[in-house]
Design an enzyme around this catalytic site. Structure first.
Site, PDB file in Angstrom:
ATOM      1  N   CYS A  40       0.857  -1.193   0.000  1.00  0.00           N
ATOM      2  CA  CYS A  40       0.000   0.000   0.000  1.00  0.00           C
ATOM      3  C   CYS A  40       0.895   1.246   0.000  1.00  0.00           C
ATOM      4  O   CYS A  40       2.043   1.194   0.447  1.00  0.00           O
ATOM      5  CB  CYS A  40      -0.863  -0.054   1.261  1.00  0.00           C
ATOM      6  SG  CYS A  40      -1.813   1.425   1.622  1.00  0.00           S
ATOM      7  N   HIS A  41       0.327   2.364  -0.449  1.00  0.00           N
ATOM      8  CA  HIS A  41       1.141   3.585  -0.448  1.00  0.00           C
ATOM      9  C   HIS A  41       1.554   3.989   0.976  1.00  0.00           C
ATOM     10  O   HIS A  41       2.558   4.673   1.170  1.00  0.00           O
ATOM     11  CB  HIS A  41       0.402   4.739  -1.142  1.00  0.00           C
ATOM     12  CG  HIS A  41       1.335   5.714  -1.772  1.00  0.00           C
ATOM     13  ND1 HIS A  41       1.395   5.955  -3.130  1.00  0.00           N
ATOM     14  CD2 HIS A  41       2.298   6.502  -1.218  1.00  0.00           C
ATOM     15  CE1 HIS A  41       2.345   6.841  -3.371  1.00  0.00           C
ATOM     16  NE2 HIS A  41       2.905   7.196  -2.235  1.00  0.00           N
ATOM     17  N   THR A  42       0.803   3.543   1.971  1.00  0.00           N
ATOM     18  CA  THR A  42       1.181   3.869   3.355  1.00  0.00           C
ATOM     19  C   THR A  42       2.501   3.181   3.736  1.00  0.00           C
ATOM     20  O   THR A  42       3.281   3.727   4.531  1.00  0.00           O
ATOM     21  CB  THR A  42       0.047   3.489   4.326  1.00  0.00           C
ATOM     22  OG1 THR A  42      -1.156   4.121   3.882  1.00  0.00           O
ATOM     23  CG2 THR A  42       0.357   3.941   5.736  1.00  0.00           C
ATOM     24  N   HIS A  62       1.021  -4.222   5.866  1.00  0.00           N
ATOM     25  CA  HIS A  62      -0.194  -4.261   6.698  1.00  0.00           C
ATOM     26  C   HIS A  62      -1.395  -4.739   5.904  1.00  0.00           C
ATOM     27  O   HIS A  62      -2.526  -4.496   6.299  1.00  0.00           O
ATOM     28  CB  HIS A  62      -0.464  -2.861   7.282  1.00  0.00           C
ATOM     29  CG  HIS A  62      -0.705  -1.824   6.227  1.00  0.00           C
ATOM     30  ND1 HIS A  62       0.323  -1.252   5.508  1.00  0.00           N
ATOM     31  CD2 HIS A  62      -1.849  -1.290   5.736  1.00  0.00           C
ATOM     32  CE1 HIS A  62      -0.194  -0.392   4.631  1.00  0.00           C
ATOM     33  NE2 HIS A  62      -1.518  -0.402   4.743  1.00  0.00           N
ATOM     34  N   GLU A  63      -1.158  -5.409   4.751  1.00  0.00           N
ATOM     35  CA  GLU A  63      -2.267  -5.800   3.873  1.00  0.00           C
ATOM     36  C   GLU A  63      -2.099  -7.286   3.532  1.00  0.00           C
ATOM     37  O   GLU A  63      -1.850  -7.654   2.392  1.00  0.00           O
ATOM     38  CB  GLU A  63      -2.224  -4.914   2.609  1.00  0.00           C
ATOM     39  CG  GLU A  63      -3.490  -4.914   1.804  1.00  0.00           C
ATOM     40  CD  GLU A  63      -3.438  -3.912   0.655  1.00  0.00           C
ATOM     41  OE1 GLU A  63      -4.042  -2.840   0.752  1.00  0.00           O
ATOM     42  OE2 GLU A  63      -2.772  -4.223  -0.370  1.00  0.00           O
ATOM     43  N   CYS A  92     -11.523  -4.861  19.626  1.00  0.00           N
ATOM     44  CA  CYS A  92     -11.527  -5.599  20.904  1.00  0.00           C
ATOM     45  C   CYS A  92     -12.937  -5.815  21.435  1.00  0.00           C
ATOM     46  O   CYS A  92     -13.178  -6.690  22.237  1.00  0.00           O
ATOM     47  CB  CYS A  92     -10.660  -4.875  21.939  1.00  0.00           C
ATOM     48  SG  CYS A  92     -11.448  -3.410  22.664  1.00  0.00           S
ATOM     49  N   CYS A  95     -13.280  -1.774  24.501  1.00  0.00           N
ATOM     50  CA  CYS A  95     -12.767  -0.449  24.861  1.00  0.00           C
ATOM     51  C   CYS A  95     -13.882   0.591  24.666  1.00  0.00           C
ATOM     52  O   CYS A  95     -14.885   0.320  23.993  1.00  0.00           O
ATOM     53  CB  CYS A  95     -11.545  -0.096  24.004  1.00  0.00           C
ATOM     54  SG  CYS A  95     -11.937   0.284  22.286  1.00  0.00           S
ATOM     55  N   CYS A  98     -14.811   1.037  20.942  1.00  0.00           N
ATOM     56  CA  CYS A  98     -15.613  -0.065  20.374  1.00  0.00           C
ATOM     57  C   CYS A  98     -17.033  -0.015  20.936  1.00  0.00           C
ATOM     58  O   CYS A  98     -18.006  -0.175  20.196  1.00  0.00           O
ATOM     59  CB  CYS A  98     -14.977  -1.408  20.687  1.00  0.00           C
ATOM     60  SG  CYS A  98     -13.545  -1.822  19.660  1.00  0.00           S
ATOM     61  N   CYS A 106     -10.627   1.354  17.468  1.00  0.00           N
ATOM     62  CA  CYS A 106     -10.384   0.644  18.734  1.00  0.00           C
ATOM     63  C   CYS A 106      -9.107   1.183  19.382  1.00  0.00           C
ATOM     64  O   CYS A 106      -8.092   1.383  18.701  1.00  0.00           O
ATOM     65  CB  CYS A 106     -10.216  -0.841  18.411  1.00  0.00           C
ATOM     66  SG  CYS A 106      -9.734  -1.875  19.793  1.00  0.00           S
ATOM     67  N   ARG A 110      -3.601   0.657  20.590  1.00  0.00           N
ATOM     68  CA  ARG A 110      -3.070   1.664  19.661  1.00  0.00           C
ATOM     69  C   ARG A 110      -1.725   2.235  20.130  1.00  0.00           C
ATOM     70  O   ARG A 110      -0.835   2.525  19.314  1.00  0.00           O
ATOM     71  CB  ARG A 110      -4.103   2.785  19.452  1.00  0.00           C
ATOM     72  CG  ARG A 110      -3.669   3.875  18.475  1.00  0.00           C
ATOM     73  CD  ARG A 110      -3.452   3.356  17.079  1.00  0.00           C
ATOM     74  NE  ARG A 110      -2.987   4.361  16.137  1.00  0.00           N
ATOM     75  CZ  ARG A 110      -1.723   4.711  15.962  1.00  0.00           C
ATOM     76  NH1 ARG A 110      -0.772   4.148  16.711  1.00  0.00           N
ATOM     77  NH2 ARG A 110      -1.383   5.605  15.059  1.00  0.00           N
ATOM     78  N   CYS A 169      -6.464  -3.842   3.583  1.00  0.00           N
ATOM     79  CA  CYS A 169      -6.398  -2.372   3.618  1.00  0.00           C
ATOM     80  C   CYS A 169      -7.185  -1.764   2.462  1.00  0.00           C
ATOM     81  O   CYS A 169      -8.272  -1.240   2.656  1.00  0.00           O
ATOM     82  CB  CYS A 169      -4.961  -1.849   3.642  1.00  0.00           C
ATOM     83  SG  CYS A 169      -4.954  -0.027   3.777  1.00  0.00           S
ATOM     84  N   ARG A 373      -2.163  -2.405  -7.704  1.00  0.00           N
ATOM     85  CA  ARG A 373      -1.665  -3.076  -6.501  1.00  0.00           C
ATOM     86  C   ARG A 373      -0.659  -4.156  -6.890  1.00  0.00           C
ATOM     87  O   ARG A 373      -0.923  -4.959  -7.786  1.00  0.00           O
ATOM     88  CB  ARG A 373      -2.808  -3.754  -5.773  1.00  0.00           C
ATOM     89  CG  ARG A 373      -3.121  -3.384  -4.334  1.00  0.00           C
ATOM     90  CD  ARG A 373      -2.272  -2.399  -3.677  1.00  0.00           C
ATOM     91  NE  ARG A 373      -2.795  -1.983  -2.388  1.00  0.00           N
ATOM     92  CZ  ARG A 373      -2.858  -0.722  -1.980  1.00  0.00           C
ATOM     93  NH1 ARG A 373      -2.420   0.261  -2.757  1.00  0.00           N
ATOM     94  NH2 ARG A 373      -3.300  -0.422  -0.782  1.00  0.00           N
TER      95      ARG A 373
END
Ligand code: NAD
Ligand code: AHE
Ligand code: ZN
Length: 378
Positions: A40-42, A62-63, A92, A95, A98, A106, A110, A169, A373
């Protein structure tokens, strides 16, 4: 255990594919064999050094999608053999966020996620005893990773890993921004800025909900055909209009004029680039009184957005969305079902696949505007 991973040792440097030690899952954690991961670009945003939260050395990614191969003490919601998608936005269900039902953000883990460690404050990854940071709680640029139980979504076993990893993602972010965050209604007029891996999913989300006018904006002329493939009705290349952001806004407002008063502006706009000037243009392209602008792109350290307060006083709304407002453990399995039932498309957007050894090519393809992608298949 030894795993193979692409490590970001320093900002701005290519990733190095090497062997990394991975400790087993502790209480509340699961060990997942990653079968495929999108880029991903992130990931590029953090690799480049633009991310104020960026930590090095780290294993980005993260994907992903994979299989649970071991579980730590107390894990009840998944078991060995389950197919899962890692979640950078966990769920979760306990919290305040959530429980509020007002957000998908959530807060359970974090803080430690941002520090590149597991919830107990330690990393499972190391090289020669030196800590390697986790990334966004996922680190899918490794063929095995450890995740908190609350950060995996269990998915059906017949879903292909090399396609549904994108739901981790890009697909969820784009479609979710339309459905969950903007709540776009049928017949709406929308503008999508940036027709990459996220923007095209915003477009297919807009098509899904029955938007009437879907304008795509991109500086790469090749994105016209890509946008049309997923439901875009009009294309604007800012370079062809000439001038700056004010001219782009005037052009878009003119295109969306309708009604007896001929007041222009979109009902919804989506910024999918990460350019703060484009974010302003996206807001100001919204219809007076009700237009909503959704920021999806992430902008680098020190970047800020500005506009005249008048834009907001006159009824435009400016907000952002992370992971398309999706609650991962609840929503991701449904999006996998949509894909398997052919309600949404993924396959044509995965333009390139490669082994982990070639992962740096995925970043080159992204920079050159040649891929939508890229997916690493382990
Ligand atoms: P991408 O590189 O695939 O696509 C970006 C697109 O923007 C390209 O088509 C490019 O030609 C276009 N573009 C660049 N400059 C432009 C300009 N000035 N005007 C118009 N178009 C321009 O990236 P992506 O993977 O689609 O990610 C897009 C953004 O979304 C990134 O900032 C990424 O970090 C962010 N993102 C946010 C979330 C979230 O949850 N909020 C999730 C995923 C990605
Ligand atoms: N670390 C960055 C923030 C980056 C960011 O906003 N990330 C999105 C997901 S992008 C996925 O490709 C996100 O989930 N944000 C919510 C959160 O809690 O980070 C910065 O600017 O500091
Ligand atoms: Zn992403």
């Amino acid at each position: 255990m030894d795993v193979r991973a692409a490590v970001a040792f320093a900002p701005g440097k290519p990733l190095e594919v090497t062997t990394v030690k991975l400790d087993g899952p502790r209480a509340g954690e699961v060990l997942v064999e990653i079968k495929a991961t999108g880029i991903c670009h992130t990931d590029e945003f953090t690799r480049s050094g633009a991310d104020p939260e960026g930590l090095f050395p780290a294993i980005l990614g993260h994907e992903g999608a994979g299989i649970v191969v071991d579980v730590g003490a107390g894990v009840t919601s998944v078991k060995k053999g389950d197919h899962v998608i890692p979640l950078y936005t966990p769920e979760c269900r306990q919290c305040p966020s959530c429980l509020s039902r007002k957000t998908n953000l959530c807060t359970a883990i974090r803080a430690t996620q941002g520090q590149g460690v597991m919830p107990d404050g330690t990393s499972r990854f190391s090289i020669d005893g030196e800590k390697i940071h986790h990334y966004m709680g996922c680190s899918t640029f490794a063929n095995f990773t450890v995740l908190p139980e609350i950060a995996v979504a269990k998915i059906r076993e017949d879903a292909p890993f090399d396609k549904v990893c994108y739901i981790g993602c890009g697909v969820t972010t784009g479609i979710g921004a339309v459905i969950n965050s903007a709540k776009v209604e049928p017949g709406a007029k929308a503008v999508v800025f940036g027709l990459g891996g996220i923007g095209l999913n915003v477009i297919q989300g807009l098509r899904l909900v029955g938007a009437d006018m879907i304008i795509g904006v991109d500086v790469n002329p090749e994105k016209k055909a890509w946008g049309e493939r997923f439901g875009m009705t009009h294309f604007v290349n800012p370079k062809e209009i000439g001038g700056g952001m004010a001219e782009l806004v005037a052009h878009l407002v003119n295109m969306t004029k309708s009604g007896a008063d001929q007041v222009g502006g979109a009902d919804y706009t989506f910024e999918c680039v990460g350019n703060v000037h484009l974010m302003r243009a996206a807001l100001e392209s919204c219809h007076r009184g009700w237009g909503q602008s959704i920021i999806i792109g992430v902008a680098g350290s020190g970047q800020e957005i500005t506009t005249r307060p008048f834009q907001l006083v006159t009824g435009r709304g400016w907000r952002g969305t992370a992971f398309g407002g999706a609650r991962g453990r609840s929503d991701v399995p449904k999006i996998v079902d949509w894909y398997m039932e052919k309600k949404i498309e993924i396959d044509p957007m995965i333009t390139h696949t490669m082994p982990l050894a070639d992962i740096n090519e995925a970043f080159d393809l992204m920079h050159d505007g040649k891929s939508i992608r890229s997916v690493v298949v382990y």
